[in-house]
Design a protein around this motif. Structure first.
Motif, mmCIF file in Angstrom:
data_model
loop_
_atom_site.group_PDB
_atom_site.id
_atom_site.type_symbol
_atom_site.label_atom_id
_atom_site.label_comp_id
_atom_site.label_asym_id
_atom_site.label_seq_id
_atom_site.Cartn_x
_atom_site.Cartn_y
_atom_site.Cartn_z
ATOM 1 N N GLU A 50 34.240 15.452 -8.018
ATOM 2 C CA GLU A 50 34.191 16.915 -8.040
ATOM 3 C C GLU A 50 33.782 17.471 -6.673
ATOM 4 O OE1 GLU A 50 34.353 19.257 -11.074
ATOM 5 O OE2 GLU A 50 35.761 17.601 -11.321
ATOM 6 N N ARG A 81 28.282 12.714 3.415
ATOM 7 C CA ARG A 81 28.258 12.136 4.757
ATOM 8 C C ARG A 81 29.629 12.301 5.420
ATOM 9 N NH1 ARG A 81 26.802 6.680 3.789
ATOM 10 N NH2 ARG A 81 24.725 7.442 3.295
ATOM 11 N N THR A 120 29.787 7.617 -3.866
ATOM 12 C CA THR A 120 28.791 8.489 -4.480
ATOM 13 C C THR A 120 28.809 9.858 -3.811
ATOM 14 O OG1 THR A 120 27.083 7.842 -2.923
ATOM 15 C CG2 THR A 120 27.329 6.485 -4.884
ATOM 16 N N ARG A 121 28.065 10.774 -4.375
ATOM 17 C CA ARG A 121 27.957 12.113 -3.791
ATOM 18 C C ARG A 121 27.519 12.037 -2.326
ATOM 19 N NH1 ARG A 121 27.247 16.607 -6.880
ATOM 20 N NH2 ARG A 121 25.737 17.402 -5.382
ATOM 21 N N GLU A 122 26.581 11.149 -2.084
ATOM 22 C CA GLU A 122 26.051 11.026 -0.729
ATOM 23 C C GLU A 122 27.162 10.617 0.254
ATOM 24 O OE1 GLU A 122 22.475 8.381 0.858
ATOM 25 O OE2 GLU A 122 22.058 9.460 -1.001
ATOM 26 N N TYR A 168 18.237 -1.785 -27.831
ATOM 27 C CA TYR A 168 19.372 -1.059 -27.250
ATOM 28 C C TYR A 168 20.338 -0.544 -28.315
ATOM 29 C CZ TYR A 168 18.194 -2.757 -22.564
ATOM 30 O OH TYR A 168 17.575 -2.993 -21.369
ATOM 31 N N VAL A 198 20.258 -4.167 1.236
ATOM 32 C CA VAL A 198 21.653 -3.995 1.625
ATOM 33 C C VAL A 198 21.748 -3.896 3.145
ATOM 34 C CG1 VAL A 198 22.354 -2.775 -0.483
ATOM 35 C CG2 VAL A 198 21.498 -1.485 1.461
ATOM 36 N N SER A 206 32.253 8.107 -8.435
ATOM 37 C CA SER A 206 31.545 8.711 -9.560
ATOM 38 C C SER A 206 32.180 10.057 -9.882
ATOM 39 C CB SER A 206 30.071 8.892 -9.214
ATOM 40 O OG SER A 206 29.874 10.110 -8.529
ATOM 41 N N PRO A 207 32.082 10.479 -11.135
ATOM 42 C CA PRO A 207 32.703 11.761 -11.515
ATOM 43 C C PRO A 207 32.181 12.905 -10.658
ATOM 44 C CG PRO A 207 31.830 10.615 -13.442
ATOM 45 C CD PRO A 207 31.416 9.807 -12.252
ATOM 46 N N SER A 208 30.877 12.881 -10.399
ATOM 47 C CA SER A 208 30.293 13.970 -9.636
ATOM 48 C C SER A 208 30.786 13.952 -8.194
ATOM 49 C CB SER A 208 28.772 13.837 -9.673
ATOM 50 O OG SER A 208 28.174 14.890 -9.006
ATOM 51 N N ARG A 213 26.774 1.137 -6.146
ATOM 52 C CA ARG A 213 26.898 -0.205 -6.732
ATOM 53 C C ARG A 213 28.363 -0.569 -6.858
ATOM 54 N NH1 ARG A 213 23.221 -1.810 -11.597
ATOM 55 N NH2 ARG A 213 23.746 -3.835 -10.768
ATOM 56 N N PHE A 249 29.233 14.667 -17.933
ATOM 57 C CA PHE A 249 29.976 13.589 -17.267
ATOM 58 C C PHE A 249 30.301 13.932 -15.816
ATOM 59 C CE2 PHE A 249 34.042 11.558 -16.148
ATOM 60 C CZ PHE A 249 33.709 10.228 -16.338
ATOM 61 N N TYR A 250 30.759 15.139 -15.582
ATOM 62 C CA TYR A 250 31.208 15.487 -14.229
ATOM 63 C C TYR A 250 30.049 15.766 -13.278
ATOM 64 C CZ TYR A 250 35.787 15.333 -16.198
ATOM 65 O OH TYR A 250 36.911 14.881 -16.790
ATOM 66 N N ASP A 251 28.845 15.669 -13.794
ATOM 67 C CA ASP A 251 27.680 15.793 -12.918
ATOM 68 C C ASP A 251 27.092 14.434 -12.566
ATOM 69 O OD1 ASP A 251 27.270 18.740 -12.774
ATOM 70 O OD2 ASP A 251 27.278 18.488 -14.943
ATOM 71 N N LEU A 252 27.613 13.377 -13.157
ATOM 72 C CA LEU A 252 27.019 12.055 -12.952
ATOM 73 C C LEU A 252 27.491 11.414 -11.659
ATOM 74 C CD1 LEU A 252 27.179 10.411 -16.483
ATOM 75 C CD2 LEU A 252 25.148 11.123 -15.215
ATOM 76 N N ASP A 253 26.534 10.828 -10.942
ATOM 77 C CA ASP A 253 26.871 10.097 -9.720
ATOM 78 C C ASP A 253 26.725 8.593 -9.934
ATOM 79 O OD1 ASP A 253 27.831 10.174 -7.162
ATOM 80 O OD2 ASP A 253 25.877 10.332 -6.204
ATOM 81 N N THR A 277 29.226 3.404 -0.929
ATOM 82 C CA THR A 277 28.012 2.616 -0.724
ATOM 83 C C THR A 277 27.245 2.417 -2.023
ATOM 84 O OG1 THR A 277 26.660 4.553 -0.261
ATOM 85 C CG2 THR A 277 27.741 3.526 1.617
ATOM 86 N N HIS A 321 21.694 -6.037 -19.747
ATOM 87 C CA HIS A 321 20.853 -4.844 -19.692
ATOM 88 C C HIS A 321 19.686 -4.995 -18.748
ATOM 89 C CE1 HIS A 321 22.911 -2.405 -22.485
ATOM 90 N NE2 HIS A 321 22.876 -3.324 -23.417
ATOM 91 N N GLU A 350 18.274 -0.110 -8.342
ATOM 92 C CA GLU A 350 19.650 -0.612 -8.324
ATOM 93 C C GLU A 350 20.636 0.532 -8.440
ATOM 94 O OE1 GLU A 350 19.922 -3.728 -11.170
ATOM 95 O OE2 GLU A 350 18.581 -5.000 -10.001
ATOM 96 N N MET A 370 20.657 -8.174 -7.275
ATOM 97 C CA MET A 370 20.750 -7.568 -5.950
ATOM 98 C C MET A 370 19.620 -8.045 -5.048
ATOM 99 S SD MET A 370 23.178 -5.119 -6.314
ATOM 100 C CE MET A 370 22.876 -3.548 -5.557
ATOM 101 N N PRO A 404 19.711 -6.101 -15.345
ATOM 102 C CA PRO A 404 20.486 -6.601 -14.212
ATOM 103 C C PRO A 404 19.569 -7.249 -13.186
ATOM 104 C CG PRO A 404 20.834 -4.231 -14.579
ATOM 105 C CD PRO A 404 19.656 -4.660 -15.386
#
Lengths: 327, 500, 85
Positions: free
Chosen positions: B160, B188, B182-184, A264, B10, B155-157, B177, A281-285, B175, B123, A321, B129, B125
């Motif tokens: 936005e 929703r 999230t985007r989803e 790593y 989950v 998240s950043p996305s 981690r 960064f702004y595309d990351l979910d 929903t 690293h 995960e 879960m 994990p």
């Protein structure tokens, strides 16, 4: 017309083609001649091309890499085989302080069109001194091109592109890939600097190279069975990185997992992760995840070695995960 | 969050049916949880006072996450700080009695190999879960440090996207981690808002004390006891646009609500939060796809079939039903299930689970009964200790089970991993079923429809009702010879229906 | 009970067994099983619910008469009037 061959045969065919098509090309290294190469990649070449062009060298990496640099400076196109990247450490000064920076140190007067091939990676139960993945170290060096052919096709055709480079090119061949079979289009001329999408997908980008590609593709298959479509990207060229290709992918999938057999800390995976953070960064979910080797000297015992190296199951788990809570 | 099936990671709390401060008995249904298999009633495993609810309706949490705390009778009152007031700190998911989580590992010395490996545990994990540890042992790194309440975990996305779609992220339940949005989630929320504007929900309007003018006049209250409504069979229900924020929840636990204020206080919790029916169907499809793909990929199936003369069974059943009232009548399916369960007693290699590369027979026999949902999909809940149930009880349980599956009020304990499955697709016309094993089970028995056939009995051709029984079994665990003996045993048992 | 009431009763019971069915489009003289996806368990629950609603004892040998909406109404009406006499 595609033909089927092993990765090993593809490397051999590439070497033979290079020797046949350009008389400046010569092959040198430990046991490359009479023995046919530690991984049998040069078997039969001594017989075909003679001892002037297929040269067995003394067991001194510093010496024969240095000789290769000299030959390259003298107008030849030498291909040097270092048995494994573990022994490349003995030639580090030649590679880092001479080959890589000769153009810079000479103010552009000299170039070193040298190709160095070496085996890399673990998984063969040959213990810590013979199982390292050092390609990430070399990919830090300005002045060199670093290639990691992961498919039989690339083993067959990337050398062609490498020999056209005016500066040193290091080729890392993962030891587990040699027996792998695949289809080859002999005529394909692939751009060595471009990454490739080996499997398209919409949910997550799996970025990898070399010996980790088959594991990553296997994980992607498993994930597909559970409705997760992973895009698998083969970097192919570790320096310079085809950054735009994986950034484009991440911008579509919004998630990235980097799979790299090195450790790593300070790895190529870390570099890719940082690039994604800086430029997507702004595309990351989800945070970028990495699957790399455990930070231990690679164990000799098979079950421990398997546990230390990235495996398909760990890649699959990491993705799941990351996707938890989705669909 | 209980694990309601081998593949569940989950679950989403749909509603709490009991309120903090109420006395609950072991086995009482306290909540409803939404899984890929539909809405499941959750039974409580301890007797005491429901002290605090830790997971609100609409929240999705990993298996193993505590949902609520129960103060057992006699135990001193303890409170989890901030359970209602905001996002709980990392250890807040832990029941009061649980031991303290271990301190975070010290940074490793840079040069030591071994210490480096420990530090890198983060690293991998790994199983945190999938295989929930006892809450007290949960690694701190898995949860992260307690977040400052003001900072949204998004998240950043997604941030936005929320901006682009005009969704307020603060009103969205995450929903991802660690509860990240999230985007989803944003998509929703946007879809729900769009849906909610178009079609207000009668129940919701009623709950708010308004006339349900916007609701279609034909809308019927959903049948069955489930307030949340049957997931698979009801017309698509739109979830309420958002869950009441924790601060607006019922009064603090500890002080039981008075009779007068109780219904109002309970309203936001009992209302329930559910996915749209299409999404639910898609999820169930995905879950079936995953299980069946895994089965076909991993299990070397072998198939056997035999035709069984049902003359005695059918004759006996007709006579038996003649003297039973309509509510006590038996279906021949009950005989098939009972015969299968009894036969299994001598075939432990067909009753159990293949996991982690080896087979573990299960002592108890819990036959799973495959029940199809009319709008597609399939659930196979268990009849517990099938071999020990007399026919009347078995029939009663079976009837209840089918009704609950199709009405969407299955209990968690019924989904907890049957040891073998029986499927019968015969009634609408097929004679032969070649079923697919549901992993990690190792066998499945199929029954076709009852067909009248010319049948030779003692040298005479007579007409007999017959049925074709098939067995698909895992060749890693058993062989065809034993499988054949098993089917023969079922046949033998069905020839003595009175002893079933 | 009048025929219309019986019809309403049968439809209500059917609606509980198969809530997703569009009962307005049910053809009264065609078997339920050809129109609704009912299995024997659903049918048993249907018979039990009819019994509970009308108190009519329905022996198994009469099940065939309950195959369609018209059949149900006719059968139940007949049984109820027989009981009243």
């Amino acid at each position: 017309m595609p033909t089927t061959m092993t990765y090993r045969e593809a490397v051999r065919a590439a070497l033979a083609e290079a020797l046949r098509s350009d008389e400046r090309v010569l092959l040198m290294g430990e046991d490359v001649g009479r023995y046919g190469g530690a991984f049998a990649c040069s078997r039969g070449l001594l017989e075909e091309f003679g001892p002037e062009r297929v040269r067995d060298t003394p067991l001194s990496e510093a010496t024969f890499v240095g000789a290769g640099i000299g030959a390259a400076l003298g107008g030849m196109r030498p291909i040097v085989e270092i048995m494994t990247c573990n022994f490349a450490l003995l030639a580090l000064d030649q590679i880092v302080n001479h080959a890589a920076i000769m153009r810079h140190m000479s103010g552009g007067q000299f170039s070193v069109p040298l190709v160095i091939r070496m085996a890399s990676g673990g998984g063969r139960r040959v213990a810590a001194q013979h199982s390292n993945s050092f390609e990430g170290w070399f990919a830090r060096l300005p002045g060199v091109t670093v290639l990691a052919p992961a498919t039989v096709q690339d083993a067959r055709t990337m050398l062609r592109g490498a020999l056209r480079e005016p500066d040193p090119v290091l080729i890392f061949e993962h030891i587990l890939l040699y027996p792998v079979q695949g289809e080859v289009d002999e005529q394909a001329d692939t751009d060595i600097r471009r990454a490739a999408v080996r499997r398209p997908g919409r949910d997550v980008s799996l970025i990898t190279y070399g010996g980790s590609l088959p594991k990553t593709l296997a994980a992607a298959e498993q994930l597909a069975a559970e409705g997760i479509e992973a895009e698998v990207i083969d970097l192919r060229c570790l320096r310079p990185l085809d950054t735009e290709l994986f950034l484009d992918s991440v911008r579509r999938t919004h998630r990235a997992v980097v799979v790299d057999e090195a450790w790593y800390t300070g790895s190529l995976a870390a570099e890719i992760s940082a690039l994604i953070m800086e430029r997507a960064f702004y595309d990351l979910d989800a945070p970028v995840a990495r699957v790399c080797s455990a930070e231990v000297p690679l164990p000799y015992a098979g079950h421990l070695e398997d546990a230390a190296l990235p495996q398909a199951a760990a890649i699959e788990r990491t993705v799941k995960e990351m996707m938890a809570g989705h669909g | 969050m209980p694990k309601l099936g081998a593949d569940m990671t989950v679950g989403t709390v749909v509603a709490w049916t009991r309120q903090p401060g109420e006395f609950v008995r072991r086995g009482d249904i306290v909540a409803q949880v939404d899984t890929d298999k539909g809405v499941i009633d959750i039974e409580v495993f301890a007797t005491g006072v429901l002290e605090q609810i830790l997971v609100l309706p609409g929240q999705t949490v990993p298996v193993g996450t505590p949902l609520a705390t129960i103060r057992e009778t006699g135990a001193p009152e303890e409170r989890v700080p901030g359970a209602w007031a905001g996002p709980p700190p990392a250890e807040a998911g832990v029941a009061p009695q649980a031991p303290q989580a271990p301190p975070p590992p010290l940074p490793p010395p840079a040069s030591a190999f071994g210490a480096g490996a420990v530090a890198r545990a983060g690293h991998q994990p790994a199983a945190s879960m999938a295989q929930p540890e006892p809450p007290g042992g949960m690694p701190v790194s898995a949860q992260g440090p307690p977040a400052a309440p003001a900072r949204l975990r998004i998240s950043p996305s997604a941030r936005e996207l929320a901006r682009a779609l005009g969704v307020d992220p603060a009103a969205v339940q995450g929903t991802g981690r660690g509860g990240a949005i999230t985007r989803e989630d944003i998509q929703r929320a946007a879809a729900q808002r769009a849906g909610a504007l178009g079609r207000p929900r009668a129940e919701e309007a009623a709950a708010a004390g308004q006339p349900s003018a916007g609701a279609p006049a034909t809308q019927q209250p959903a049948p069955g006891p489930s307030q949340a409504g049957p997931a698979q069979v009801a017309p698509p229900q739109l979830p309420p646009p958002q869950v009441a924020p924790p601060q607006a929840g019922p009064p603090q636990a500890g002080a039981p609500p008075t009779a007068a204020e109780s219904p109002l206080a309970a309203a936001p919790m009992a209302r329930g939060v559910q996915l749209p029916a299409e999404e639910r169907a898609a999820r169930m499809r995905q879950s079936i796809a995953a299980a069946m793909s895994r089965s076909k990929r991993e299990i070397p199936h072998y198939y056997l079939g035999t035709t069984i003369d049902l003359h005695r069974a059918v004759t006996w059943l007709a006579a038996e039903n003649e003297r039973r009232t309509v509510t006590q009548r038996l279906l021949y399916g009950a005989l098939l299930i009972k015969a299968t369960a009894l036969a299994l007693r001598d075939f432990p290699e067909l009753n159990g689970f293949y996991m982690d590369g080896r087979y573990k027979p299960n002592e108890a026999i819990h036959v799973g009964v495959a029940v199809s949902l009319r709008l597609g999909g399939l659930i196979a809940p268990a009849l517990h200790h099938t071999d020990r149930l007399d026919l009347s009880t078995l029939m009663e349980r079976l009837r209840g089970l089918v009704q609950r599956v199709r009405g969407g009020s299955l209990r968690g304990s019924e989904l907890a991993d049957p040891t073998i499955t029986v499927t019968s697709l015969g009634e609408q016309g097929v004679e032969l079923v070649l079923p697919v094993i549901y992993p990690p089970q190792v066998a499945i028995v199929g029954f076709g429809k009852v067909v009248e056939r010319a049948w030779a009995v003692e040298g005479q051709v007579v007409v007999r009702p017959t049925i074709t029984a098939t067995l698909a079994a895992d060749h890693r665990v058993s062989d065809g010879h034993r499988g054949a003996l098993f089917l023969a045993a079922i046949d033998r048992l069905l020839q003595q229906p009175e002893s079933l | 009970m009048k025929h219309d009431d019986l019809r309403q009763t049968v439809l209500r019971v059917l609606g509980e067994i198969a809530p997703e069915a569009d009962l307005e489009r049910l053809q009264p003289n065609v078997a339920f099983r050809q129109q609704l996806d009912l299995d024997s368990m659903d049918f048993l629950n249907f018979v039990i619910a009819l019994h509970e609603a009308t108190q009519v004892e329905i022996p198994e040998r009469d099940y065939w008469r309950l195959a369609s909406l018209d059949g149900c109404v006719e059968y139940l009406a007949q049984r109820l009037s027989a009981r009243q006499q």
